[in-house]
Design an enzyme around this catalytic site. Structure first.
Site, PDB file in Angstrom:
ATOM      1  N   ARG A  45      96.080 127.953 -76.987  1.00  0.00           N
ATOM      2  CA  ARG A  45      96.858 127.381 -77.917  1.00  0.00           C
ATOM      3  C   ARG A  45      97.009 125.883 -77.596  1.00  0.00           C
ATOM      4  NH1 ARG A  45     101.221 127.504 -80.629  1.00  0.00           N
ATOM      5  NH2 ARG A  45     100.962 130.230 -80.612  1.00  0.00           N
ATOM      6  N   TYR A  97      86.320 107.092 -96.657  1.00  0.00           N
ATOM      7  CA  TYR A  97      85.525 109.311 -96.778  1.00  0.00           C
ATOM      8  C   TYR A  97      85.855 110.037 -97.931  1.00  0.00           C
ATOM      9  CZ  TYR A  97      84.536 112.966 -94.132  1.00  0.00           C
ATOM     10  OH  TYR A  97      84.171 114.124 -93.916  1.00  0.00           O
ATOM     11  N   ASP A 169      91.555 104.216 -88.384  1.00  0.00           N
ATOM     12  CA  ASP A 169      89.948 105.545 -88.263  1.00  0.00           C
ATOM     13  C   ASP A 169      88.648 105.134 -87.293  1.00  0.00           C
ATOM     14  OD1 ASP A 169      87.624 106.915 -88.108  1.00  0.00           O
ATOM     15  OD2 ASP A 169      88.588 107.913 -90.180  1.00  0.00           O
ATOM     16  N   LYS A 194      80.494 112.245 -84.595  1.00  0.00           N
ATOM     17  CA  LYS A 194      79.590 111.372 -84.998  1.00  0.00           C
ATOM     18  C   LYS A 194      79.517 110.937 -82.992  1.00  0.00           C
ATOM     19  CE  LYS A 194      80.245 112.060 -89.248  1.00  0.00           C
ATOM     20  NZ  LYS A 194      81.546 112.949 -89.015  1.00  0.00           N
TER      21      LYS A 194
END
Length: 395
Positions: A45, A97, A169, A194
């Site tokens: 982690r 978004y 972004d 994406k």
């Protein structure tokens, strides 16, 4: 040396075996020589060699200092918002978004972090909206889904003068086209699902910071909150990045041809694509981006939800699905899909009309994509121009 060449050769060869592909370290923990004495890794982690390779790679891509990889784009956004505290304010782009709007509004507002939305295409709007409580300016450029363009360098200057962080972004453009950190932004986020991944086969998010100190804070949040990216998905993103520049170049070329076709079609009302001279922010896009990306949005002259649904269900090559940036072309109806969480009045005020359709233009031959849109628009035209049959009068 070009950016593409530098990028490909910044992906390390495995020093132990000479493997030209980054190894997938599919492990949860690492053996230690003594308590606290290890080879740089103790628990997956906190760190993992495959993920670390990706994080260094995306930092190089964005010309930043620190990269941090997360389990999704929204997890990446969430980590950035956790830099704030109750009483702080976010100044965000109005055409945002839907997932980010949902996170800001339904999660963080109840913890005392307020959000205000402005049209960031006008720098004066940003300057006038800043208050002493504003700690973070949130940009998408291009925006999702109306592809507005904001002047990153100008807004970065406003943010710096006001003591705010600027986060951009950069999902739609990708670092192959623009690098906001070099224009003055403090933080870049990506849905690596994406264009970075590029093959519609993973969910991932990335944060890159310009300064190490800020990167260390987000790295702490990543470890403390645990929304990490798994080793195999990290490897998939690395593999996608190897062809990023080549893919984005063709996405952009195809999208420009599709936008030009749509702009002259009699069934289409408005086309949103920053590569068109008719786009109101075309000159800013030319200034800060190498090309204009693979996303095109448009509205229909029949500005109804029914018309949009009829069109998005009539295409054959463009597949109806959420997401974007993959090899295969996709389309969606934001009002019913990606932006459904935004109240209708806010959505429409930001330019997301009921008939707006978003295309993710893929890597197929562009003539085939145009033919597909043409047959769908023809079906829509035939459907709406058929004479309505009169009901027989029953006596």
């Amino acid at each position: 040396m070009s950016n593409a060449t530098q990028l490909i050769h910044s992906i390390p060869v495995d020093p132990q075996t000479g493997s030209i592909s980054v190894p997938i370290y599919q492990t949860s923990t690492f053996v230690q020589e003594a308590p606290g004495v290890n080879k740089g890794y103790d628990y997956a982690r906190s760190n993992n060699p495959t993920r670390a390779s990706l994080e260094q790679l995306v930092a190089t891509l964005e010309q930043g200092e620190t990269g941090i990889a997360f389990g999704s784009g929204l997890a990446a956004i969430d980590a950035v918002i956790k830099l704030l505290k109750a009483g702080d304010e976010i100044l965000a782009v109005d055409d945002i978004y839907g997932g980010a709007f949902r996170l800001f509004t339904h999660i963080y507002e109840k913890f005392g972090i307020s959000v205000r939305y402005v049209d960031t295409t006008n720098v004066e709007n940003v300057f006038e909206a800043i208050t002493p409580q504003t700690k973070l300016i949130w940009l998408e450029t291009p925006t999702n889904p109306t592809l507005k363009i904001s002047d990153i360098a100008a807004i970065a200057a406003v943010a710096k003068a006001s003591g705010c962080w600027l986060c951009v972004d950069n999902t739609f453009a990708s670092p192959a086209l623009q690098q906001p950190l070099t224009l003055g932004a403090d933080i870049v986020v990506h849905s690596a699902t994406k264009y970075l991944g590029g093959h519609s086969d993973l969910i991932a998010g990335v944060v890159v910071t310009r300064e190490k100190e800020l990167g260390d804070k987000i790295k702490f949040i990543q470890n403390a909150s645990g929304a990490i990216l798994a080793p195999f998905d990290s490897w998939l993103v690395i593999r996608g990045i190897e062809t990023l520049h080549l893919r984005v170049r063709q996405h952009s070329a195809n999208a420009l041809e599709v936008a030009r076709y749509l702009e002259q079609h009699p069934q289409v009302d408005k086309v949103f694509y920053p590569g068109l001279p008719s786009h109101p922010n075309h000159e800013i896009a030319k200034k800060q981006s190498k090309a204009f990306g693979g996303v095109v949005s448009f509205t229909l002259k029949q500005n109804t939800e029914d018309a949009a649904v009829a069109l998005v269900t009539a295409t054959q090559l463009f597949k109806l699905a959420e997401s974007l940036g993959g090899v295969k072309s996709l389309l969606c109806h934001p009002a019913n899909m990606t932006h459904k969480s935004i109240p209708a009045e806010k959505r429409r005020a930001a330019g997301v009309a009921d008939s707006l359709i978003r295309l993710s233009v893929g890597l197929e031959e562009v003539e085939d994509l145009i033919n597909d849109l043409d047959q769908a628009l023809t079906k829509l035209n035939n459907k709406t121009t058929q004479p309505v049959k009169q009901k027989e009068l029953v006596v």
